[in-house]
Design a protein around this motif. Structure first.
Motif, mmCIF file in Angstrom:
data_model
loop_
_atom_site.group_PDB
_atom_site.id
_atom_site.type_symbol
_atom_site.label_atom_id
_atom_site.label_comp_id
_atom_site.label_asym_id
_atom_site.label_seq_id
_atom_site.Cartn_x
_atom_site.Cartn_y
_atom_site.Cartn_z
ATOM 1 N N GLU A 1 52.185 41.600 42.996
ATOM 2 C CA GLU A 1 51.582 40.868 44.009
ATOM 3 C C GLU A 1 50.161 40.225 43.564
ATOM 4 O O GLU A 1 49.289 41.015 43.092
ATOM 5 C CB GLU A 1 51.213 41.842 45.317
ATOM 6 C CG GLU A 1 52.650 42.271 46.068
ATOM 7 C CD GLU A 1 53.588 41.138 46.497
ATOM 8 O OE1 GLU A 1 53.089 40.026 46.903
ATOM 9 O OE2 GLU A 1 54.777 41.573 46.509
ATOM 10 N N TYR A 2 49.996 39.028 43.930
ATOM 11 C CA TYR A 2 48.855 38.261 43.532
ATOM 12 C C TYR A 2 48.332 37.369 44.781
ATOM 13 O O TYR A 2 49.458 37.009 45.773
ATOM 14 C CB TYR A 2 49.046 37.237 42.316
ATOM 15 C CG TYR A 2 49.023 38.057 40.908
ATOM 16 C CD1 TYR A 2 48.180 38.515 40.161
ATOM 17 C CD2 TYR A 2 50.452 38.605 40.621
ATOM 18 C CE1 TYR A 2 48.106 39.452 39.133
ATOM 19 C CE2 TYR A 2 50.616 39.255 39.464
ATOM 20 C CZ TYR A 2 49.438 39.644 38.635
ATOM 21 O OH TYR A 2 49.562 40.436 37.566
ATOM 22 N N ASP A 3 47.336 36.724 44.741
ATOM 23 C CA ASP A 3 46.909 35.788 45.426
ATOM 24 C C ASP A 3 47.511 34.533 45.394
ATOM 25 O O ASP A 3 48.158 33.597 46.021
ATOM 26 C CB ASP A 3 45.301 35.607 45.813
ATOM 27 C CG ASP A 3 44.785 36.974 46.593
ATOM 28 O OD1 ASP A 3 45.240 37.611 47.725
ATOM 29 O OD2 ASP A 3 43.946 37.713 45.665
ATOM 30 N N LYS B 1 38.650 31.768 40.655
ATOM 31 C CA LYS B 1 37.682 32.840 40.378
ATOM 32 C C LYS B 1 36.294 32.488 40.409
ATOM 33 O O LYS B 1 35.355 33.339 40.843
ATOM 34 C CB LYS B 1 37.791 33.352 39.095
ATOM 35 C CG LYS B 1 39.211 34.006 38.873
ATOM 36 C CD LYS B 1 38.823 35.369 39.597
ATOM 37 C CE LYS B 1 39.949 36.485 38.829
ATOM 38 N NZ LYS B 1 39.865 37.849 39.782
ATOM 39 N N ASP C 1 36.956 38.070 43.603
ATOM 40 C CA ASP C 1 37.861 39.229 43.946
ATOM 41 C C ASP C 1 39.566 38.826 44.160
ATOM 42 O O ASP C 1 40.447 39.497 44.425
ATOM 43 C CB ASP C 1 37.652 39.975 45.329
ATOM 44 C CG ASP C 1 36.260 40.606 45.313
ATOM 45 O OD1 ASP C 1 36.016 41.424 44.038
ATOM 46 O OD2 ASP C 1 35.486 40.899 46.016
ATOM 47 N N ASN D 1 42.897 37.595 43.235
ATOM 48 C CA ASN D 1 43.974 38.179 42.017
ATOM 49 C C ASN D 1 44.587 36.972 41.606
ATOM 50 O O ASN D 1 45.601 36.193 42.517
ATOM 51 C CB ASN D 1 44.988 39.248 42.643
ATOM 52 C CG ASN D 1 44.035 40.559 42.823
ATOM 53 O OD1 ASN D 1 43.301 41.055 41.912
ATOM 54 N ND2 ASN D 1 44.637 41.200 43.960
ATOM 55 N N VAL E 1 46.900 35.051 38.432
ATOM 56 C CA VAL E 1 47.854 35.133 37.178
ATOM 57 C C VAL E 1 48.151 33.826 36.771
ATOM 58 O O VAL E 1 48.565 32.911 37.658
ATOM 59 C CB VAL E 1 49.089 36.259 37.524
ATOM 60 C CG1 VAL E 1 49.985 35.575 38.529
ATOM 61 C CG2 VAL E 1 49.532 36.437 35.969
ATOM 62 N N GLY F 1 38.181 37.248 34.857
ATOM 63 C CA GLY F 1 39.181 37.952 35.292
ATOM 64 C C GLY F 1 40.610 37.596 35.547
ATOM 65 O O GLY F 1 41.419 38.178 36.185
ATOM 66 N N GLU G 1 44.347 36.844 34.620
ATOM 67 C CA GLU G 1 45.224 37.484 34.054
ATOM 68 C C GLU G 1 46.080 36.294 33.426
ATOM 69 O O GLU G 1 46.670 35.609 34.301
ATOM 70 C CB GLU G 1 46.068 38.595 34.771
ATOM 71 C CG GLU G 1 45.517 39.797 35.199
ATOM 72 C CD GLU G 1 46.333 40.602 35.880
ATOM 73 O OE1 GLU G 1 47.582 40.849 35.411
ATOM 74 O OE2 GLU G 1 46.137 41.332 37.076
#
Length: 549
Positions: free
Chosen positions: A10-12, A30, A35, A37, A39, A130, A132
């Motif tokens: 799960e990501y934002d 970011k 905070d 998330n 990818v 941060g 991914e």
């Protein structure tokens, strides 16, 4: 495939494609909220492996995203010092004075770059924040939610059987879910095609138009090298056969980018874009520059050319189209990377605001508004008539009227022509072979010009050969039964990588697909007159491995 069990993450925000648009979106998200998330999934073996662009970079997008990029070590150092434009004839050329060109065409203050290296650097900045980033991960499917919205993707499927089925050694991949999914796949991405059809995103907009861009990197004689020189040409060898042109950019280390673009709305199915590129290099002006040098890389990529009136609805339930997935190239400027970056920023800001207010999976309508009314629309709207004029009136007429239209936009802020529309798709523009004469192309000499397969080896392309062919025919009989008699099967010629062949078999002609050669340009998906070829992603890490394209 609903019966396959997969791990879910799960990501934002899930971003497909680590090009300038996707990476800009990731960085901006970011910056807005450390905070979140985020990818980024990239099908190339590394970030930059599938990035091919001219490129003279307008840094407006990067200035907005990372204002301190100069002190941060960005690989953007070769500033344009000289800007030339030539109309070529077979034996010579005429330089068009810079003062007759509208100000928007001026390249001074821009930078000659390898966008592959720029994207590698942007990926480093994203990871430091941060984000991914998973290279070598093809995204093969979209995942839909209960209300028909895009809620995620399937990535990382490896080891399918040759027929496309799941076997004992198949890795099923994983599902990555997000509150929003950004598609930044580049031109004619397979997932973008799917959402455009599913949600009718092109309804009310002109069809997208395309060009095929081919590019070589040359190391030349230091005495002939003029770092920072930009040259664009039009005219020979294409003439009246097709629209298009060429570029020669002198970057550092005695290297030169030599590129050639053919508009894919050409009528004559005998036209062979790759061989037009090779013939171009024998023009006296180009041959003199390259003589004694060596080609060190080759690649090809489709280019979106429809401009403002071809931009589809860019927001859909659960996600957005970014960059070249939405078709944001400024055709006369031959630039799209700045708009790709701007689109990434706009998408990030729209998604951030939505997530802050507790939303997810809905339509980011304000993103579409930002695209059309913000800096991107302001860049594309003044040049919107150049491409349709070129298509309708040819090189000279289109150049004259297009130049006039750009000047009136520059001086008065409006066009006296209104907004011209594009006509047929590029596939539908192809006429039957019987209406046109075959074209006799000179044989490559192995010094300035090269055969297609030799050049493809300089794209460092590799595909795992036991996997299913990623070039899908809707009807396997069409190439021989329809395209060959009607169009002399143009796939043999429009593909810049020699993927498609018509061979003589025991029972007559046979259509062969050498998918191992594919450089992921998408031309076949665009230009096939029967629209019978569907380009899909091969497994992750396959395809070209461009060094500093």
């Amino acid at each position: 495939m609903t019966d396959i069990e997969r791990e879910t993450m799960e990501y934002d925000v899930v971003i497909v494609g680590a090009g300038p648009a996707g990476l800009s979106a990731a960085i901006r998200l970011k910056q807005l909220d450390a905070d979140l998330n985020v990818v980024v999934l990239e099908k190339g073996s590394e970030v930059g492996a599938h990035i091919l662009s001219g490129a003279v970079l307008d840094t407006s997008g990067l200035d907005r995203l990372l204002p301190e990029w100069k002190s941060m070590g960005a690989p953007i150092t070769t500033e344009v010092k000289e800007d030339n434009f030539y109309m070529l004839g077979e034996g010579g050329g005429t330089r068009i004075p810079n003062f007759v060109m509208p100000p928007l065409m001026n390249n001074h203050g821009k930078y000659i770059v390898s966008m592959a290296n720029v994207c590698r650097w942007m990926a480093e900045q994203a990871e430091e924040l941060g984000v991914e980033i998973f290279p070598g991960m093809s995204v093969s499917e979209l995942v839909y939610g209960e209300n028909g919205e895009v809620k995620g993707v399937v990535a990382g499927v490896f080891g399918l059987e040759a027929d496309g089925s799941y076997g004992p050694d198949t890795e099923p991949g994983m599902e990555l879910h997000g509150k929003y999914v950004f598609l930044s796949e580049g031109v004619r991405g397979s997932l973008s095609k799917e959402v455009m059809a599913k949600y009718e995103l092109s309804k009310g907009h002109c069809p997208q138009k395309f060009g095929l861009g081919m590019k070589e990197i040359w190391e030349i004689d230091p005495e002939k090298h003029k770092e920072g020189t930009v040259t664009h040409t039009m005219g020979w060898p294409l003439g009246k056969q097709a629209g298009g042109g060429a570029f020669i950019y002198h970057l550092d280390n005695n290297q030169v980018f030599v590129g050639f673009v053919v508009h894919l709305n050409y009528k004559n199915p005998h036209l062979y874009p790759y061989m037009e590129f090779q013939r171009f290099k024998h023009h006296p002006m180009i041959a003199d520059l390259l003589k004694g040098g060596k080609r060190v890389a080759y690649g090809a990529r489709a280019i979106s050319e429809g401009g403002f009136q071809s931009i589809p609805q860019t927001a859909f339930p659960g996600g957005a189209l970014l960059g070249c997935s939405a078709g944001l190239v400024n055709v006369p400027r031959i630039k799209g990377n700045h708009n790709a970056m701007h689109s990434g920023i706009e998408a990030a800001e729209s998604a951030f605001a939505a997530i802050q207010s507790g939303r997810s999976g809905d339509v980011l309508q304000d993103y579409d508004t930002r695209i059309r009314e913000g800096v991107i629309g302001q860049d594309l709207k003044p040049v919107r008539n150049v491409k349709p004029m070129w298509s309708k009136y040819g090189l000279i007429g289109g150049l004259g009227l297009g130049g006039l239209d750009m000047w009136t936009n520059n001086l008065f802020g409006k066009s006296f022509f209104g907004t011209l529309r594009h006509g047929k798709t590029d596939a539908a523009s192809t006429e039957e072979a019987s209406k046109h004469k075959p074209i006799d192309y000179p044989k490559p000499d192995g010094k300035l010009s090269f055969d297609r397969l030799t050049n493809v080896s300089y794209s460092f392309t590799n595909h795992e050969e036991s996997q299913p062919c990623h070039l899908k025919l809707k009807d396997p009989s069409v190439p021989i039964d329809v395209n060959l008699p009607k169009f002399n099967e143009p796939a043999q010629r429009y593909c810049p990588a020699g993927v498609y062949e018509v061979l003589e078999g025991e029972n007559g002609p046979k259509f062969q697909i050498n998918f191992q050669n594919c450089v992921h340009c998408k031309t076949c998906d665009i230009k096939d007159p029967s629209q019978n070829i569907n380009w899909t992603v091969p497994q992750g890490g396959d395809g070209p491995n461009y060094p500093n394209m």
